[in-house]
Design an enzyme around this catalytic site. Structure first.
Site: not given
Length: 246
Positions: A12-13, A54, A90, A142, A155-159
């Site tokens: 996810g960059a 570079g 990420n 998070s 989202y909170a459960a995943a994190k």
């Protein structure tokens, strides 16, 4: 500094926090694999920015929520450079809503992208890392995974799951020279925050002891530290201006 032969993969960059992490690792001497799912232009721009300074970067498309794609991604990175030293998980999405309004799809898509992908990529990356007897896995979680957040139960459960997974990973592979750590950002200047009004942003800043939202580079600094640390594993480094301690 990172030794020049180190190779890093950042999922996810193509923009935001992921791009800042990729650019920071490249500035410190790593060759960086920039993963994206759909934003090819953003990924190519990130790679061009690194090369313009570079550094060494290549772009790799993959939906890391797909186990076969995640495995193929790691294999392609290893084939390109002959090793993989640093994995930064990420990639993430949101599908916000109060629990009664969350659909099964809202739940599964967030868990697949934000948590299952960490398992898939880490599992694949462990193969070269174990052979090398060296590896750094840094997972971007998070503060929502520590304190919860209304409207973001998925989202909170995943994190939160990411944190538990990382601690288990750290215990399993420390003897092989592999560390696993978590960076847990708070409010960071991303596209989501850019859409807020000035009044909303001011109210948010008031809740943060340092009185400002963070920058993607603040998270990148923490990831860089954990990619270098020799005696830190199973740790959650909170980057939130003090928000979570309130």
């Amino acid at each position: 500094m990172i030794q020049e032969e180190r190779v890093a993969l950042v999922t996810g960059a193509s923009r935001g926090i992921g791009r800042a992490i990729a650019e920071r690792l490249a500035r410190e001497g790593a060759a960086v694999a920039i993963n994206y799912r759909g934003d090819e232009a953003g990924a190519e721009a990130a790679a061009a920015a690194i090369r313009g300074q570079g550094g060494h970067a290549q772009v790799f498309q993959a939906d890391v929520a797909d186990p076969a794609a995640a495995e193929a991604l790691v294999a392609a990175v290893h084939q390109a450079w002959g090793r993989l030293d640093i994995l930064v998980n990420n990639a993430g999405i949101t599908r916000d809503g109060l629990v009664p309004r969350l659909s099964p799809r809202d739940w599964s898509e967030v868990l697949d992208t934000n948590l299952a992908s960490v398992f898939y990529c880490s599992k694949a990356a462990l193969r070269p890392m174990v052979r090398q007897r060296f590896g750094r896995i840094v997972n971007v979680a998070s503060v929502a995974g520590l304190i919860g957040n209304a409207g973001q139960a998925n989202y909170a459960a995943a994190k939160a799951g990411m944190i538990g997974f990382t601690k288990s990973l750290a215990k399993e592979w420390a003897s092989r020279g592999i560390t696993a750590n978590v960076v847990a950002p708070g409010f960071i200047e991303t596209d989501l925050l850019a859409a807020m009004t000035e009044a909303q942003r001011a109210k948010m800043a008031q809740a943060i002891p340092l009185q400002r939202v963070g920058a993607p580079d603040d998270v990148a600094d923490a990831v860089w530290f954990l990619s270098q640390a020799q005696y830190v594993t199973g740790h959650v480094l909170v980057v939130d201006g003090g928000l979570a301690m309130q």
